[in-house]
Design a protein around this motif. Structure first.
Motif, mmCIF file in Angstrom:
data_model
loop_
_atom_site.group_PDB
_atom_site.id
_atom_site.type_symbol
_atom_site.label_atom_id
_atom_site.label_comp_id
_atom_site.label_asym_id
_atom_site.label_seq_id
_atom_site.Cartn_x
_atom_site.Cartn_y
_atom_site.Cartn_z
ATOM 1 N N ALA A 126 -3.996 -8.975 -5.920
ATOM 2 C CA ALA A 126 -3.971 -7.605 -5.403
ATOM 3 C C ALA A 126 -2.788 -7.398 -4.469
ATOM 4 O O ALA A 126 -2.176 -6.321 -4.456
ATOM 5 N N ALA A 127 -2.459 -8.416 -3.675
ATOM 6 C CA ALA A 127 -1.314 -8.305 -2.765
ATOM 7 C C ALA A 127 -0.023 -8.087 -3.556
ATOM 8 O O ALA A 127 0.797 -7.228 -3.207
ATOM 9 N N PHE A 265 2.240 -11.455 -1.423
ATOM 10 C CA PHE A 265 3.137 -10.320 -1.212
ATOM 11 C C PHE A 265 4.557 -10.663 -1.664
ATOM 12 O O PHE A 265 5.046 -11.777 -1.437
ATOM 13 N N LEU A 266 5.201 -9.714 -2.299
ATOM 14 C CA LEU A 266 6.565 -9.924 -2.752
ATOM 15 C C LEU A 266 7.514 -10.037 -1.568
ATOM 16 O O LEU A 266 7.336 -9.374 -0.538
ATOM 17 N N THR A 267 8.527 -10.889 -1.706
ATOM 18 C CA THR A 267 9.585 -10.952 -0.706
ATOM 19 C C THR A 267 10.474 -9.715 -0.847
ATOM 20 O O THR A 267 10.378 -8.955 -1.825
ATOM 21 N N ALA A 268 11.384 -9.538 0.114
ATOM 22 C CA ALA A 268 12.320 -8.408 0.022
ATOM 23 C C ALA A 268 13.156 -8.500 -1.255
ATOM 24 O O ALA A 268 13.353 -7.494 -1.946
ATOM 25 N N ASP A 269 13.627 -9.697 -1.580
ATOM 26 C CA ASP A 269 14.433 -9.861 -2.795
ATOM 27 C C ASP A 269 13.624 -9.542 -4.050
ATOM 28 O O ASP A 269 14.134 -8.929 -4.995
ATOM 29 N N GLN A 270 12.368 -9.956 -4.069
ATOM 30 C CA GLN A 270 11.520 -9.671 -5.228
ATOM 31 C C GLN A 270 11.226 -8.177 -5.351
ATOM 32 O O GLN A 270 11.140 -7.640 -6.464
ATOM 33 N N MET A 271 11.088 -7.511 -4.219
ATOM 34 C CA MET A 271 10.849 -6.066 -4.259
ATOM 35 C C MET A 271 12.084 -5.337 -4.783
ATOM 36 O O MET A 271 11.975 -4.406 -5.598
ATOM 37 N N VAL A 272 13.251 -5.770 -4.365
ATOM 38 C CA VAL A 272 14.483 -5.173 -4.886
ATOM 39 C C VAL A 272 14.590 -5.425 -6.389
ATOM 40 O O VAL A 272 14.974 -4.529 -7.160
ATOM 41 N N ALA A 273 14.240 -6.642 -6.812
ATOM 42 C CA ALA A 273 14.295 -6.965 -8.244
ATOM 43 C C ALA A 273 13.326 -6.093 -9.034
ATOM 44 O O ALA A 273 13.632 -5.670 -10.164
ATOM 45 N N ARG A 274 12.162 -5.804 -8.471
ATOM 46 C CA ARG A 274 11.195 -4.940 -9.152
ATOM 47 C C ARG A 274 11.769 -3.531 -9.309
ATOM 48 O O ARG A 274 11.635 -2.904 -10.366
#
Length: 339
Positions: A126-127, A265-274
């Motif tokens: 869920a996170a 929870f996604l890291t900042a880099d993973q959020m940008v990649a998404r």
């Protein structure tokens, strides 16, 4: 009726009965909704219906900030699109009623992930899903055609980035509580390394995990909230600021709860990649937008600190913002030095 700071319930009831007869069915009651450090948000009910009311801070309102008319207009325009927003109910521009413009919107039954105990409800799946929904909704917002929803004249995209730097610098000057040695270097780097802008879109202006409400089962975002900074411009300013908020969450700073990657929870880099996976926009200059994001938060923190020193804040936690200002300016300069 028991009044609250900034909310005279008798005056509100009188206005509702005059401007929107039949909307109110009973005596009004209200409470301040915790979490806001800028505009004030209240839960208001007549015993039959519950609304959320938004108004500017009690004092020291900066030019162009806390604009209720713009905020009301954008949520009205986005109703019916794929971007989830609360239903716009009524706008009052008459400052004689509550001392400032305000608006009513539908009260959304949802969960804001703004405290560690709220995040602890989530398992790792869920996170991760909440972070993915956050980024996917941002892509959806940036894909909305402003002209198609009546927002063609909502901003001036041409020259947006240079105006942002000038405007935020001006807001700093309006709120400055003491000189900061890093400020000049930050302004110079923002001006000297400014990238070519991305294609214009609707910009939220303060997009982050704590400015969305999730459905109680966390299966979807129920509403994106706090549209006070919305405009038309370079949407990568939203992405850069989101990276800043995600980074600050590691130390539970600026109202962001800790988002531990070990908890899903996604890291900042993973959020940008998404975001990049769902958008065709060029993110190669994102460090500049991150630097701008840190600078914006430094200005916001200075403004909050100014209001705190004047005794014009409502709620707890405002005493910590002054110390955050130099750290935010340092982070801005670091990101801009990477350019």
């Amino acid at each position: 009726m028991t009044d609250l700071p900034g909310l005279d319930l008798s005056a509100l009831a009188e206005w509702l009965d005059s401007a929107h007869p039949g909307l109110r069915q009973g005596e009004l009651a209200g409470q301040v909704i915790a979490g806001g450090k800028s505009n004030l948000t209240y839960r208001v009910t007549d015993g039959a219906t519950t609304w959320a009311l938004r108004r500017p801070p009690l004092a020291h309102v900066l030019p162009t900030a806390h604009d209720m008319v713009r905020e009301y207009r954008v949520i009205s325009a986005l109703t019916g699109t794929a971007v989830p927003v609360a239903r716009a109910i009524a706008l009052c521009e008459d400052v004689a009623v509550l001392g400032a413009p305000f608006y009513l919107m539908g009260f959304v039954d949802g969960v804001v992930l703004d405290r560690p105990e709220a995040l602890s409800q989530l398992d790792t799946g869920a996170a991760r899903a909440t972070c993915e929904q956050l980024m996917d909704t941002l892509v959806t917002l940036h894909d909305v055609d402003p002209s198609a929803v009546g927002l063609k004249d909502f901003g001036r995209p041409e020259g947006f980035l240079s105006r942002q730097v000038k405007r935020w610098h001006g807001q700093w000057q309006a709120s400055e509580t003491e000189p900061r040695p890093q400020l000049g270097a930050v302004i110079d780097r923002l001006s000297d390394t400014m990238p070519q802008p991305s294609a214009s879109a609707i910009v939220h202006g303060d997009y982050r995990l704590t400015n969305v409400m999730f459905s109680p089962d966390f299966s979807q975002i129920a509403a994106v909230v706090d549209w006070e900074m919305a405009t038309l411009g370079d949407p990568l300013t939203d992405v850069g600021l989101l990276v800043v908020y995600r980074t600050l969450s590691a130390n539970n700073e600026f109202g962001m709860p800790p988002m531990n990657p070990d908890d899903g929870f996604l890291t900042a880099d993973q959020m940008v990649a998404r975001y990049a996976a769902g958008s065709s926009r060029d993110l190669s200059s994102l460090d500049w937008y991150v630097g701008l994001g840190y600078f914006k938060l430094a200005v916001v923190a200075e403004g909050i600190h100014h209001r705190f020193l004047q005794g014009q804040t409502v709620g707890a936690g405002f005493d910590r913002f002054g110390a955050a200002v130099p750290r935010l300016l340092d982070a801005a300069l670091h990101s801009l030095t990477n350019r």
